[in-house]
Motif scaffolding. Structure first.
Motif, PDB file in Angstrom:
ATOM      1  N   GLU A 143       0.820  -1.211   0.000  1.00  0.00           N
ATOM      2  CA  GLU A 143       0.000   0.000   0.000  1.00  0.00           C
ATOM      3  C   GLU A 143       0.855   1.262   0.000  1.00  0.00           C
ATOM      4  O   GLU A 143       0.321   2.371   0.015  1.00  0.00           O
ATOM      5  N   ALA A 144       2.158   1.093  -0.005  1.00  0.00           N
ATOM      6  CA  ALA A 144       3.075   2.231  -0.020  1.00  0.00           C
ATOM      7  C   ALA A 144       3.818   2.276  -1.359  1.00  0.00           C
ATOM      8  O   ALA A 144       3.524   1.517  -2.284  1.00  0.00           O
ATOM      9  N   HIS A 145       4.761   3.192  -1.456  1.00  0.00           N
ATOM     10  CA  HIS A 145       5.604   3.307  -2.639  1.00  0.00           C
ATOM     11  C   HIS A 145       7.069   3.296  -2.214  1.00  0.00           C
ATOM     12  O   HIS A 145       7.412   3.798  -1.136  1.00  0.00           O
ATOM     13  N   LEU A 146       7.904   2.722  -3.059  1.00  0.00           N
ATOM     14  CA  LEU A 146       9.340   2.800  -2.801  1.00  0.00           C
ATOM     15  C   LEU A 146       9.803   4.238  -3.018  1.00  0.00           C
ATOM     16  O   LEU A 146       9.290   4.930  -3.902  1.00  0.00           O
ATOM     17  N   PRO A 147      10.765   4.708  -2.238  1.00  0.00           N
ATOM     18  CA  PRO A 147      11.295   6.057  -2.468  1.00  0.00           C
ATOM     19  C   PRO A 147      12.090   6.125  -3.779  1.00  0.00           C
ATOM     20  O   PRO A 147      12.572   5.114  -4.282  1.00  0.00           O
ATOM     21  N   TRP A 148      12.262   7.344  -4.267  1.00  0.00           N
ATOM     22  CA  TRP A 148      13.065   7.547  -5.471  1.00  0.00           C
ATOM     23  C   TRP A 148      14.545   7.264  -5.205  1.00  0.00           C
ATOM     24  O   TRP A 148      15.270   6.876  -6.112  1.00  0.00           O
ATOM     25  N   TYR A 149      14.984   7.515  -3.999  1.00  0.00           N
ATOM     26  CA  TYR A 149      16.413   7.362  -3.677  1.00  0.00           C
ATOM     27  C   TYR A 149      17.288   8.143  -4.665  1.00  0.00           C
ATOM     28  O   TYR A 149      18.346   7.674  -5.105  1.00  0.00           O
TER      29      TYR A 149
END
Length: 343
Positions: free
Chosen positions: A312-318
């Motif tokens: 339900e979340a998103h990975l960060p762009w980093y």
């Protein structure tokens, strides 16, 4: 730091095949000077997460490359489309760019970071005798840029999905600027840069050996930190966290110096390559599109949500290129490729 063992046969044969190719080119029909190639150009794209465009969705799923996070619309795809609009067709034999790739993964298997035990073949396996263009970017992971970021950020040290450990976890993140300019930190960094230089030399030699007629194009990295680092001390529109998270303001110029040094190392490897190669200098052309440039940013913030869903979340762009950055990258690659093919 141990130097990568150079393969003398590969190096000698690469130089020999380049020389032979030059002679044949002079002896055979050359066509019109400056004319774009009439036939599709057999092309191989290689690289790491910046060329795979980690963070941009949708990405190619299925098979052993799912966790390479290669965007379906990555910079290579967009660049090829831009060239097609100008009448230059690339016959893409393969795009083997993969997140997390070291330079050595050009000739060695790569173990996928998020799926231990699963490996992808060496990227050089995609090269063919008839390949005429090889384009890609590698070097950042060999340098250990993720480890450098973790050395400078307490928040990133808690992110298990960002691979690597800080260079020295006993050193406070707030003092990372001084750490990389003196003592053991500087010694480590100098060794990493030596390794990058040696490995890029090997990569370019191997392209010449396995695809002797291929134009070799090494793509640099876009700039992350602007010249005016005060821009990084304010959240960009729509975000609450700072674009470079909790990295101390005194460390920002040091991070930029490290990235500039990486750019120079890549450029030097190209300049020193036997038989000639080309460099796409993204760093020099993205100073107004850094992670800290607000709505003009071409880089997603370190902890800003990317387009990749994880539950339900998103990975960060980093700190990887967003759509705008991808398009800037693609234009630079397309322009350089057009210049090369029209010589």
């Amino acid at each position: 730091m141990r130097k990568t063992t150079k393969t003398p046969v590969v190096r000698w044969l690469a130089a020999a095949t380049l020389a032979l190719g030059s002679c044949l080119a002079l002896a055979g029909p050359t066509g019109s000077a400056g004319a774009a190639p009439a036939d599709p150009v057999p092309t191989v794209f290689f690289g790491d997460s910046y060329t795979a465009n980690f963070g941009i969705a949708p990405y190619n799923e299925g098979g052993d490359r799912t966790f390479c996070f290669q965007a379906k619309e990555n910079s290579h795809t967009v660049a090829a489309r831009r060239l097609a609009d100008k009448g230059i067709t690339l016959d893409v034999q393969a795009d083997v760019s993969c997140g997390g790739a070291l330079v050595q993964n050009f000739w060695q298997e790569q173990e996928l970071l998020l799926l231990p035990g699963m490996k992808v073949p060496p990227q050089q396996d995609a090269l063919k005798q008839d390949t005429r263009l090889a384009v890609g970017s590698m070097g950042g992971n060999t340098l250990g840029f993720n480890r450098i970021l973790k050395q400078c950020s307490n928040e990133l040290r808690d992110h298990a999905l960002l691979p690597g450990e800080p260079v020295d976890a006993d050193e406070p993140a707030a003092t990372c600027g001084k750490f990389f300019e003196t003592g053991d930190g500087k010694k480590w960094l100098d060794g990493q840069f030596e390794q990058v230089g040696w490995d890029l030399e090997e990569l370019l030699d191997r392209i010449a050996y396995f695809a002797p007629d291929a134009k070799r194009v090494l793509v640099g990295y876009p700039r992350l930190v602007p010249e005016d680092t005060t821009k990084c001390l304010t959240a960009v529109p729509g975000q609450t966290k700072l674009p470079l998270a909790d990295i101390h303001k005194d460390a920002l110029p040091v991070l930029d110096q490290i990235q500039k040094r990486l750019n120079d190392t890549m450029s030097k490897a190209v300049a020193d390559a036997d038989g000639g190669a080309d460099f796409v200098d993204l760093y020099a052309n993205t100073g107004n599109n850094t992670a800290c440039d607000g709505t003009d940013r071409g880089i997603g913030g370190l902890l800003e949500d990317s387009q990749i869903e994880a539950g339900e979340a998103h990975l960060p762009w980093y700190a990887h290129p967003n759509d705008k950055g991808r398009d800037i990258q693609a234009k630079q690659i397309a322009d350089k490729t057009e210049e090369i093919l029209n010589r």
